[in-house]
Design a protein around this motif. Structure first.
Motif, mmCIF file in Angstrom:
data_model
loop_
_atom_site.group_PDB
_atom_site.id
_atom_site.type_symbol
_atom_site.label_atom_id
_atom_site.label_comp_id
_atom_site.label_asym_id
_atom_site.label_seq_id
_atom_site.Cartn_x
_atom_site.Cartn_y
_atom_site.Cartn_z
ATOM 1 N N ILE A 278 36.517 15.196 53.780
ATOM 2 C CA ILE A 278 35.975 16.034 54.849
ATOM 3 C C ILE A 278 35.076 17.074 54.203
ATOM 4 O O ILE A 278 35.518 17.850 53.354
ATOM 5 N N MET A 279 33.803 17.079 54.575
ATOM 6 C CA MET A 279 32.843 18.027 54.002
ATOM 7 C C MET A 279 32.692 19.225 54.931
ATOM 8 O O MET A 279 32.372 19.073 56.121
ATOM 9 N N PHE A 280 32.945 20.414 54.385
ATOM 10 C CA PHE A 280 32.835 21.651 55.152
ATOM 11 C C PHE A 280 31.477 22.302 54.907
ATOM 12 O O PHE A 280 30.930 22.224 53.812
ATOM 13 N N ARG A 281 30.971 22.960 55.932
ATOM 14 C CA ARG A 281 29.714 23.698 55.824
ATOM 15 C C ARG A 281 29.955 25.150 56.224
ATOM 16 O O ARG A 281 30.558 25.432 57.263
ATOM 17 N N GLY A 282 29.454 26.057 55.369
ATOM 18 C CA GLY A 282 29.488 27.479 55.704
ATOM 19 C C GLY A 282 30.867 27.975 56.091
ATOM 20 O O GLY A 282 31.844 27.829 55.357
ATOM 21 N N ARG A 283 30.951 28.539 57.294
ATOM 22 C CA ARG A 283 32.196 29.156 57.761
ATOM 23 C C ARG A 283 33.272 28.136 58.122
ATOM 24 O O ARG A 283 34.414 28.510 58.364
ATOM 25 N N GLU A 284 32.890 26.856 58.183
ATOM 26 C CA GLU A 284 33.909 25.838 58.462
ATOM 27 C C GLU A 284 35.002 25.872 57.390
ATOM 28 O O GLU A 284 36.147 25.483 57.658
ATOM 29 N N ARG A 285 34.646 26.367 56.208
ATOM 30 C CA ARG A 285 35.595 26.424 55.093
ATOM 31 C C ARG A 285 36.800 27.294 55.437
ATOM 32 O O ARG A 285 37.882 27.105 54.879
ATOM 33 N N THR A 286 36.629 28.228 56.355
ATOM 34 C CA THR A 286 37.726 29.133 56.718
ATOM 35 C C THR A 286 38.682 28.502 57.730
ATOM 36 O O THR A 286 39.646 29.136 58.131
ATOM 37 N N ILE B 293 41.344 15.895 61.282
ATOM 38 C CA ILE B 293 40.582 14.641 61.190
ATOM 39 C C ILE B 293 41.296 13.657 60.263
ATOM 40 O O ILE B 293 41.399 12.464 60.568
ATOM 41 N N LEU B 294 41.792 14.142 59.130
ATOM 42 C CA LEU B 294 42.474 13.263 58.186
ATOM 43 C C LEU B 294 43.744 12.674 58.799
ATOM 44 O O LEU B 294 44.044 11.485 58.597
ATOM 45 N N HIS B 295 44.490 13.465 59.552
ATOM 46 C CA HIS B 295 45.687 12.933 60.216
ATOM 47 C C HIS B 295 45.294 11.880 61.246
ATOM 48 O O HIS B 295 45.985 10.870 61.421
ATOM 49 N N ARG B 296 44.172 12.117 61.907
ATOM 50 C CA ARG B 296 43.693 11.137 62.903
ATOM 51 C C ARG B 296 43.307 9.823 62.217
ATOM 52 O O ARG B 296 43.588 8.739 62.735
ATOM 53 N N VAL B 297 42.646 9.936 61.048
ATOM 54 C CA VAL B 297 42.293 8.733 60.286
ATOM 55 C C VAL B 297 43.558 7.976 59.889
ATOM 56 O O VAL B 297 43.648 6.755 60.046
ATOM 57 N N ALA B 298 44.553 8.703 59.377
ATOM 58 C CA ALA B 298 45.800 8.069 58.937
ATOM 59 C C ALA B 298 46.511 7.387 60.094
ATOM 60 O O ALA B 298 47.037 6.279 59.948
ATOM 61 N N GLU B 299 46.524 8.032 61.266
ATOM 62 C CA GLU B 299 47.187 7.435 62.432
ATOM 63 C C GLU B 299 46.432 6.200 62.910
ATOM 64 O O GLU B 299 47.039 5.193 63.281
ATOM 65 N N THR B 300 45.095 6.256 62.879
ATOM 66 C CA THR B 300 44.288 5.114 63.326
ATOM 67 C C THR B 300 44.486 3.896 62.434
ATOM 68 O O THR B 300 44.458 2.755 62.909
ATOM 69 N N LEU B 301 44.720 4.135 61.148
ATOM 70 C CA LEU B 301 44.826 3.035 60.178
ATOM 71 C C LEU B 301 46.262 2.796 59.711
ATOM 72 O O LEU B 301 46.484 2.137 58.699
ATOM 73 N N ALA B 302 47.224 3.318 60.472
ATOM 74 C CA ALA B 302 48.628 3.219 60.053
ATOM 75 C C ALA B 302 49.103 1.780 59.926
ATOM 76 O O ALA B 302 50.053 1.493 59.198
ATOM 77 N N ASP B 303 48.431 0.846 60.624
ATOM 78 C CA ASP B 303 48.863 -0.557 60.562
ATOM 79 C C ASP B 303 48.489 -1.228 59.252
ATOM 80 O O ASP B 303 49.066 -2.252 58.885
ATOM 81 N N ILE B 304 47.512 -0.653 58.516
ATOM 82 C CA ILE B 304 47.017 -1.323 57.309
ATOM 83 C C ILE B 304 47.052 -0.444 56.065
ATOM 84 O O ILE B 304 46.983 -0.938 54.947
#
Length: 204
Positions: free
Chosen positions: A123-131, A139-150
């Protein structure tokens, strides 16, 4: 397996007077004249290969050098293939990613996992997104849940500079229970055979 470098001397390239000879089966023959070892190699249809040039006297071995080189090249090819199979791929997401891009990138991750690769999801953060690291974690948890079958994460997400990373590893394919499937196939066959058997006539 003996590690024979390409620059090692073979047959007539060996110019020393005496060598310590090892036979084709790994047996110790002893210290003999190089010309006698060459004659022995020709008689057996093998090559004389110097395997330890630093020894005193140098150590040589009788073997089929052409076959050895072929097997060595095949092993090197297999090792390269195995290294490629274990390669870690990388897919990058933005914090503000729409559903279409999310599905596209997650599809790439799925394809890599299906091929047996590990995938570093960034996940690439820009500017204040870092805070707001919780946005990246979401997003990472969503990726893991989407691909939990594989696949499954190898650990918790971690920050490195302006990026948050998570490694996804492919799950092992489930082993098929052949005995259970065979018995399941045999059961209806037995029942159908029993149903098709003609009834015995009633006794008078």
């Amino acid at each position: 397996m003996i590690d024979i470098a390409k620059e090692h001397k073979v047959n007539e390239q060996i110019r020393v007077r005496q060598i310590r000879l090892i036979g084709a089966e790994g047996e110790q023959i002893g210290i003999i004249d190089t010309r006698d070892a060459l004659a022995m190699a020709r008689e057996k249809g093998l090559d004389l290969v110097m395997v330890s040039p630093q020894a005193v006297p140098p150590v040589c071995r009788l073997l089929d050098y052409g076959r050895f080189r072929y097997e060595q090249q095949q092993n090197e090819k297999e090792n390269r293939k195995r290294a490629r199979a274990q390669e870690v791929k990388a897919i990058k997401f933005r914090v503000k990613i729409d559903d279409h891009d999310f599905n596209t990138k997650t599809g790439h991750v799925r394809r890599f996992l299906e091929e047996g690769h590990k995938v570093k999801v960034t996940i690439m953060f820009r500017g204040r997104e870092r805070t707001h690291p919780e946005l990246g974690e979401r997003i990472l948890h969503r990726v893991a849940e989407t691909l939990a079958d594989i696949g499954a994460p190898e650990g918790m997400p971690s920050m490195m500079g302006m990026d948050m990373n998570m490694i996804m590893a492919p799950k092992a394919a489930p082993k098929r229970d052949s005995s259970r499937s065979e018995s399941a196939q045999e059961a209806p066959t037995a029942r159908s055979a029993e149903a098709s058997r003609p009834e015995a006539p009633a006794s008078a």
